[in-house]
Design a protein around this motif. Sequence first.
Motif, short mmCIF file in Angstrom:
data_model
loop_
_atom_site.label_atom_id
_atom_site.label_comp_id
_atom_site.label_asym_id
_atom_site.label_seq_id
_atom_site.Cartn_x
_atom_site.Cartn_y
_atom_site.Cartn_z
N ASP A 38 8.07 2.48 0.26
CA ASP A 38 8.27 2.19 -1.15
C ASP A 38 6.91 2.05 -1.85
O ASP A 38 6.19 1.08 -1.63
CB ASP A 38 9.08 0.90 -1.30
CG ASP A 38 9.58 0.68 -2.72
OD1 ASP A 38 9.31 1.53 -3.59
OD2 ASP A 38 10.24 -0.35 -2.96
N ILE B 241 11.16 0.13 7.07
CA ILE B 241 10.97 0.17 5.62
C ILE B 241 9.70 -0.60 5.25
O ILE B 241 9.52 -1.75 5.66
CB ILE B 241 12.21 -0.39 4.87
CG1 ILE B 241 11.99 -0.31 3.35
CG2 ILE B 241 12.56 -1.80 5.31
CD1 ILE B 241 13.26 -0.58 2.55
N PHE C 251 16.66 2.50 -1.09
CA PHE C 251 16.02 2.32 0.21
C PHE C 251 16.63 1.15 0.97
O PHE C 251 16.84 1.22 2.19
CB PHE C 251 14.52 2.11 0.03
CG PHE C 251 13.73 3.38 -0.09
CD1 PHE C 251 14.33 4.57 -0.48
CD2 PHE C 251 12.37 3.42 0.20
CE1 PHE C 251 13.61 5.75 -0.59
CE2 PHE C 251 11.63 4.59 0.11
CZ PHE C 251 12.25 5.76 -0.29
N THR D 109 14.13 1.49 -5.07
CA THR D 109 14.04 0.44 -4.06
C THR D 109 15.43 0.04 -3.58
O THR D 109 15.65 -0.15 -2.37
CB THR D 109 13.29 -0.78 -4.62
OG1 THR D 109 11.95 -0.40 -4.95
CG2 THR D 109 13.25 -1.91 -3.60
N LEU E 146 10.88 4.56 5.64
CA LEU E 146 11.11 4.54 4.20
C LEU E 146 9.94 3.79 3.58
O LEU E 146 9.74 2.60 3.86
CB LEU E 146 12.43 3.82 3.88
CG LEU E 146 13.68 4.28 4.64
CD1 LEU E 146 14.86 3.38 4.29
CD2 LEU E 146 14.00 5.73 4.34
#
Length: 260
Positions: free
Chosen positions: A181, A101, A60, A57, A179
């Motif tokens: 997660d 993200i 990212f 994380t 991105l």
Amino acid sequence: MVSVAEYSVALSEELFRVEGVHFRYREGSPWALRGVDFVLRRRRRVAFVGANGSGKTTTFFVLRGLFTPEKGRVAFRGTEVYPAPTLPAREREKLLQSVGILFQDPDDMLISLTVLEDVAFTPLHRGLPWEEAERRARAALARLGIESLADRPPRELSFGQKKLVALAGLLAAEPEVLLLDEPMAFLDPRGRRLLLAILEDLFASGVDLVVATHDMRFVARWAEDVVVLSEGTVLFRGSPAELFRRDDVLDAAGLEDPGV
């Protein structure tokens, strides 16, 4: 540690280049990232894997520009964004706006009274008129098959629905890179199949995807490139097939061969 020098990638093919990045959350605390090096290529399905606390994380957040490295360099599509002494902050943020993200917990991304307002938030924040922001928001909801949720309060939705709404908010901003997660976390089998189909559609439409995950079966079936993190360092970069032949890396990172 994997050296960036091992990966000679043409500049036109680069997505991110990270060299010697160190990051910690406050001065005197342990390093969350310790000399991280990797190169990600465009038009490749990329997965970051590692145990909790390995640095996925944090990495990212550095790539998206939410965290500033204390040491090292980060380039996005051939343009240095950190330390970037010649790139004004406004231009850097404009460049990184093409990167969306998706947080692991969608509640961290949902702030408005209705789903439609939430999905339209980023286009509005970037100065688009309401009519265009609404058009983008409704198109994103329709693309994910959740247009019926437009007038619902986000707090009333299931976890899977919230995750799709958060993703719709990113799509309304028309990102070139996502991105993601732990996108599969806490989804039931139907939700996982739906999200996988959405990822395939996004990738086919030209969006570059980078996924952080614990799901090694997903990695085996979806990823083309894998970056393994452990305690803030890169242990491995290569294909899933190569990774699953490396028992030493799997053991060191606390990972398992999915046997797929």
